[in-house]
Write a protein that holds these residues in place. Structure first.
Motif, PDB file in Angstrom:
ATOM      1  N   UNK A   1       0.870  -1.178   0.000  1.00 56.97           N
ATOM      2  CA  UNK A   1       0.000   0.000   0.000  1.00 56.97           C
ATOM      3  C   UNK A   1       0.913   1.236   0.000  1.00 56.97           C
ATOM      4  N   UNK A   2       0.371   2.405  -0.358  1.00 53.63           N
ATOM      5  CA  UNK A   2       1.217   3.599  -0.360  1.00 53.63           C
ATOM      6  C   UNK A   2       1.897   3.799   1.003  1.00 53.63           C
ATOM      7  N   UNK A   3       3.114   4.298   0.945  1.00 48.56           N
ATOM      8  CA  UNK A   3       3.983   4.397   2.126  1.00 48.56           C
ATOM      9  C   UNK A   3       3.622   5.628   2.965  1.00 48.56           C
ATOM     10  N   UNK A   4       2.389   5.639   3.419  1.00 47.42           N
ATOM     11  CA  UNK A   4       1.872   6.780   4.174  1.00 47.42           C
ATOM     12  C   UNK A   4       2.125   6.579   5.666  1.00 47.42           C
ATOM     13  N   UNK A   5       2.560   7.633   6.320  1.00 45.42           N
ATOM     14  CA  UNK A   5       2.926   7.553   7.738  1.00 45.42           C
ATOM     15  C   UNK A   5       2.291   8.703   8.513  1.00 45.42           C
ATOM     16  N   UNK A   6       2.038   8.453   9.775  1.00 45.51           N
ATOM     17  CA  UNK A   6       1.502   9.516  10.626  1.00 45.51           C
ATOM     18  C   UNK A   6       2.581  10.557  10.907  1.00 45.51           C
ATOM     19  N   UNK A   7       2.185  11.804  10.927  1.00 46.84           N
ATOM     20  CA  UNK A   7       3.056  12.871  11.401  1.00 46.84           C
ATOM     21  C   UNK A   7       2.258  13.715  12.384  1.00 46.84           C
ATOM     22  N   UNK A   8       2.864  14.058  13.492  1.00 50.01           N
ATOM     23  CA  UNK A   8       2.205  14.936  14.476  1.00 50.01           C
ATOM     24  C   UNK A   8       3.151  16.087  14.782  1.00 50.01           C
ATOM     25  N   UNK A   9       2.637  17.305  14.683  1.00 51.48           N
ATOM     26  CA  UNK A   9       3.407  18.498  15.051  1.00 51.48           C
ATOM     27  C   UNK A   9       2.828  19.037  16.339  1.00 51.48           C
ATOM     28  N   UNK A  10       3.634  19.183  17.346  1.00 53.92           N
ATOM     29  CA  UNK A  10       3.128  19.782  18.566  1.00 53.92           C
ATOM     30  C   UNK A  10       4.215  20.617  19.223  1.00 53.92           C
ATOM     31  N   UNK A  11       3.890  21.173  20.377  1.00 51.16           N
ATOM     32  CA  UNK A  11       4.850  22.039  21.060  1.00 51.16           C
ATOM     33  C   UNK A  11       4.326  23.462  21.115  1.00 51.16           C
ATOM     34  N   UNK A  12       5.007  24.299  21.900  1.00 57.81           N
ATOM     35  CA  UNK A  12       4.500  25.662  22.100  1.00 57.81           C
ATOM     36  C   UNK A  12       4.706  26.560  20.882  1.00 57.81           C
ATOM     37  N   UNK A  13       5.403  26.055  19.861  1.00 59.21           N
ATOM     38  CA  UNK A  13       5.530  26.837  18.623  1.00 59.21           C
ATOM     39  C   UNK A  13       4.296  26.684  17.730  1.00 59.21           C
ATOM     40  N   UNK A  14       3.462  25.697  18.025  1.00 58.79           N
ATOM     41  CA  UNK A  14       2.244  25.503  17.224  1.00 58.79           C
ATOM     42  C   UNK A  14       1.206  26.537  17.673  1.00 58.79           C
ATOM     43  N   UNK A  15       0.698  27.349  16.756  1.00 57.76           N
ATOM     44  CA  UNK A  15      -0.292  28.361  17.145  1.00 57.76           C
ATOM     45  C   UNK A  15      -1.517  27.719  17.820  1.00 57.76           C
ATOM     46  N   UNK A  16      -1.979  28.345  18.883  1.00 54.50           N
ATOM     47  CA  UNK A  16      -3.085  27.789  19.673  1.00 54.50           C
ATOM     48  C   UNK A  16      -4.296  27.488  18.796  1.00 54.50           C
ATOM     49  N   UNK A  17      -4.519  28.327  17.782  1.00 56.60           N
ATOM     50  CA  UNK A  17      -5.701  28.137  16.936  1.00 56.60           C
ATOM     51  C   UNK A  17      -5.615  26.851  16.113  1.00 56.60           C
ATOM     52  N   UNK A  18      -4.424  26.267  16.008  1.00 58.75           N
ATOM     53  CA  UNK A  18      -4.262  25.071  15.183  1.00 58.75           C
ATOM     54  C   UNK A  18      -4.186  23.783  16.007  1.00 58.75           C
ATOM     55  N   UNK A  19      -4.215  23.917  17.318  1.00 55.14           N
ATOM     56  CA  UNK A  19      -4.143  22.726  18.165  1.00 55.14           C
ATOM     57  C   UNK A  19      -5.405  21.886  17.951  1.00 55.14           C
ATOM     58  N   UNK A  20      -5.202  20.618  17.679  1.00 50.48           N
ATOM     59  CA  UNK A  20      -6.331  19.718  17.458  1.00 50.48           C
ATOM     60  C   UNK A  20      -6.794  19.680  16.008  1.00 50.48           C
ATOM     61  N   UNK A  21      -6.056  20.315  15.098  1.00 48.33           N
ATOM     62  CA  UNK A  21      -6.474  20.332  13.689  1.00 48.33           C
ATOM     63  C   UNK A  21      -5.669  19.324  12.859  1.00 48.33           C
ATOM     64  N   UNK A  22      -6.108  19.169  11.616  1.00 50.72           N
ATOM     65  CA  UNK A  22      -5.459  18.276  10.671  1.00 50.72           C
ATOM     66  C   UNK A  22      -4.967  19.088   9.487  1.00 50.72           C
ATOM     67  N   UNK A  23      -3.791  18.760   8.991  1.00 47.57           N
ATOM     68  CA  UNK A  23      -3.237  19.424   7.807  1.00 47.57           C
ATOM     69  C   UNK A  23      -3.097  18.358   6.721  1.00 47.57           C
ATOM     70  N   UNK A  24      -3.820  18.531   5.609  1.00 52.17           N
ATOM     71  CA  UNK A  24      -3.828  17.508   4.564  1.00 52.17           C
ATOM     72  C   UNK A  24      -2.927  17.861   3.380  1.00 52.17           C
ATOM     73  N   UNK A  25      -2.024  18.805   3.575  1.00 53.02           N
ATOM     74  CA  UNK A  25      -1.024  19.116   2.545  1.00 53.02           C
ATOM     75  C   UNK A  25      -0.127  17.896   2.344  1.00 53.02           C
TER      76      UNK A  25
END
Ligand SMILES: *[C@@H]1O[C@H](CO)[C@@H](O)[C@H](O)[C@H]1NC(C)=O
Ligand SMILES: *[C@@H]1O[C@H](CO)[C@@H](O)[C@H](O)[C@H]1NC(C)=O
Ligand SMILES: *[C@@H]1O[C@H](CO)[C@@H](O)[C@H](O)[C@H]1NC(C)=O
Ligand SMILES: *[C@@H]1O[C@H](CO)[C@@H](O)[C@H](O)[C@H]1NC(C)=O
Ligand SMILES: *[C@@H]1O[C@H](CO)[C@@H](O)[C@H](O)[C@H]1NC(C)=O
Ligand SMILES: *[C@@H]1O[C@H](CO)[C@@H](O)[C@H](O)[C@H]1NC(C)=O
Length: 395
Positions: free
Chosen positions: A255-279
Motif C-alpha cells: 500500500x502507499x507508504x503513508x505515515x503519521x506525522x504529528x506536530x506539537x509544542x508551544x511553537x504551534x499556534x493555539x488556533x491550530x491545536x487539534x487540527x489536521x493538515x492535509x497538505x
C-alpha cells in the motif's frame, strides 16, 4: 607558528582516520566509552516559526494503525495531525538518510552504508548559521559510537542500531570529532535537559523496543507519551519549540507508504491545536521546514522543492504545492530507484542542482564549490514530485 598549525592539522587527520569506533564487543565498547568525547554546544538563533525542533522517529507502522493508537491520538490532539505525509522508500535506513540529506542515493537496504564525505546534509546547513544540533539515540553505548548495533547487555535484545542513526551514516559527520561528540544517548539528553544545554535541532531515536520496531505501535505510543508528557511543561525543552513525531516508513509494502506525522509544542499556534493538515508532505519536508524557518542554504536535492509545513510556511512566506503528476494514485514510494547504495541497480552519486534557487533559498556555497562544474548532470529541478523506483528519473 607554522609548525604549530601543521601539527594541529596532522593531529586532526590522525584522529579522524583512527577513531572509527566501530567495535561492538563488550570490552572494546567499555574501553572506548571511557574516552568518548561528548559536547553540548548551545545557540539561540531565532527562527521565523520556532526556535527549536525536536524530531522523534518511530518505526514501521501504517498510518491508520498509528492514528488508532490511543497515546499517539492523545498527542495528536495536542497539535496538528499531518494526514497526507509519506515516507520515501523502504526499508528503514534510506528514510533516515533522506530526512537529513535530501536523497537516499538509491539505498534499498539496511547495510553498513557510509556516504561519501563530499555529500552534505542538514548539519552543514545548520552549522553555517551557527545553529546547534545533536542526536539522542536511546542506548547508544557512548557518544560517537559508529558500530552497527549495541544489544541490551542483560537480555541480548536489539537495542541501539546504526541504521536508525541518520548522521552517523555520513562520512562528513564521522570525520569530525566534534560532530561525533554531539551524537549522544538518551542519558545525555536528560543531562542536557537538566543543564539547559539542549541544541536547537535534535533528532531522537528510541531503542528497538521503544520505537515499536521489535514490539508494537502500542509500545511506541506509550514510550512517546511518557517521554514527551513531562517535557511539554519543561521550559528547558519547551521554549518556542516544535516537536515532530513520525515514523520512518509504513509496515505494509503493497500500500502507499503513508505515515503519521504529528506536530506539537508551544511553537504551534493555539488556533491550530487539534487540527489536521492535509497538505502533501514527505521526509524532505523536515529539511525544507528547517531551511525556511532559519533562512538556511539548501542541499540542492529533494529538500529544495519539498513542502514546508503549512503553519511554518505561513510565517516564512513559502507557498505549499499540490502533487501534480504522475497521478498520485500510482505512487507507492515502496521501491528505491538506482544509486550508489542500490544493491540491485548501481549508479554514481547524483549531482546536486547547485544553481537551484527556490523560495529565495540558494544552495550551500561548499556544495557549489564541490559539485558546481557537474550541474549539467543533475536530476534535481526543485520539483515537489519526487521519483520512486516505479517512477525513476534518469541521470
Ligand atoms: C551514554 O553515553 C555516555 C557518554 O559517552 C556514557 O558515559 C554512558 O555510559 C552511556 N549510557 C548508556 C546507558 O549507555
Ligand atoms: C529500551 O529502552 C527502555 C526504556 O525506554 C528500556 O526499558 C528497555 O529495556 C530498552 N530495551 C532494550 C532492548 O535495551
Ligand atoms: C528561551 O529562549 C529565549 C530566547 O532565545 C532565551 O533568552 C531564554 O533564555 C530561553 N529560556 C530557557 C529556559 O532556556
Ligand atoms: C509496491 O506496491 C505495488 C502496488 O501494491 C506492488 O505491486 C509492488 O509489488 C510493491 N513493490 C514492492 C517492492 O513492495
Ligand atoms: C536547477 O533548478 C532550477 C530551479 O531552481 C531549474 O530551473 C533548473 O533547470 C535546474 N537545473 C537543472 C540543470 O536541471
Ligand atoms: C564524491 O565522492 C565520490 C565517492 O568518493 C566520488 O565518486 C565522486 O567523484 C565525488 N564527486 C565530487 C564532485 O567530488
Amino acid at each position: 607558528m607554522r609548525t604549530q598549525i601543521l601539527t594541529k592539522v596532522f593531529l586532526a587527520l590522525v584522529t579522524s582516520a583512527t577513531a572509527q569506533n566501530t567495535a561492538t564487543g563488550t570490552a572494546a565498547v567499555a574501553a572506548a566509552a571511557v574516552t568518548a568525547k561528548s559536547l553540548s554546544p548551545t545557540s539561540h538563533v531565532p527562527g521565523k516559526a520556532f526556535d527549536r525542533i525536536a524530531i522523534i522517529w518511530l518505526e514501521n507502522t501504517d498510518y491508520d494503525m498509528a492514528l488508532g493508537d490511543p497515546n499517539l491520538a492523545y498527542l495528536a490532539k495536542k497539535g496538528i495531525t499531518l494526514s497526507n505525509h509519506y515516507a520515501v522508500t523502504h526499508p528503514s535506513e534510506p528514510n533516515y538518510v533522506a530526512s537529513i540529506g535530501g536523497d537516499y542515493l538509491g539505498m534499498n537496504n539496511d547495510n553498513f552504508n557510509a556516504i561519501a564525505s563530499n555529500v552534505s546534509n542538514v548539519v552543514d546547513l545548520l552549522e553555517e548559521k551557527g545553529i546547534s544540533w545533536g542526536e539522542y539515540q536511546e542506548n547508544m553505548p557512548y557518544s560517537g559510537f559508529e558500530g552497527m548495533a549495541w544489544v541490551n547487555q542483560e537480555t541480548g535484545a536489539n537495542s541501539y542500531v546504526r541504521k536508525h542513526n541518520p548522521a552517523i551514516i555520513y562520512d562528513s559527520v564521522t570525520a569530525a570529532t566534534d560532530r561525533l561528540a554531539v551524537i549522544k544517548n538518551l542519558t545525555m539528553f536528560y543531562q542536557d535537559l537538566a543543564a539547559n544545554t539542549l541544541p536547537q535541532w535534535m533528532f531522537i531515536t528510541p531503542n528497538m523496543t521503544s520505537d515499536g520496531h521489535d514490539t508494537s505501535v502500542t509500545v511506541a505510543g506509550t514510550w512517546t507519551r511518557n517521554f514527551l508528557d513531562p517535557l511539554l511543561t519543561n521550559p528547558n525543552f519547551m521554549n518556542n519549540t516544535l516537536v515532530l513525531i513520525t515514523f520512518d516508513e509504513n509496515h505494509n509494502y503493497v500500500i502507499p507508504n503513508k505515515i503519521l506525522g504529528i506536530l506539537l509544542g508551544d511553537a504551534v499556534p493555539a488556533s491550530l491545536v487539534g487540527t489536521t493538515d492535509s497538505t502533501f508532505y514527505n521526509h524532505y519536508s523536515e529539511l525544507a521546514t528547517v531551511e525556511a524557518n532559519w533562512g538556511l542554504s539548501t542541499l540542492g536535492r529533494w529538500d529544495v522543492g519539498a513542502n514546508v509545513y503549512s503553519f511554518v510556511a505561513a510565517k516564512t512566506g513559502d507557498v505549499t504545492r499540490a502533487w501534480s503528476s504522475p497521478p498520485f494514485w500510482t505512487m507507492f514510494f515502496n521501491l528505491s530507484y538506482k544509486g550508489p547504495f542500490n544493491t540491485l541497480s548501481s549508479a554514481g552519486y547524483p549531482v546536486p542542482n547547485t544553481t537551484a534557487v527556490y523560495a529565495g533559498r540558494a544552495v550551500l556555497q561548499k556544495i557549489k564549490d564541490t559539485w558546481g562544474a557537474l550541474v549539467g548532470d543533475t536530476p534535481y529541478d526543485s520539483r515537489l514530485e519526487v521519483p520512486d523506483g516505479l517512477h525513476p528519473i534518469d541521470y
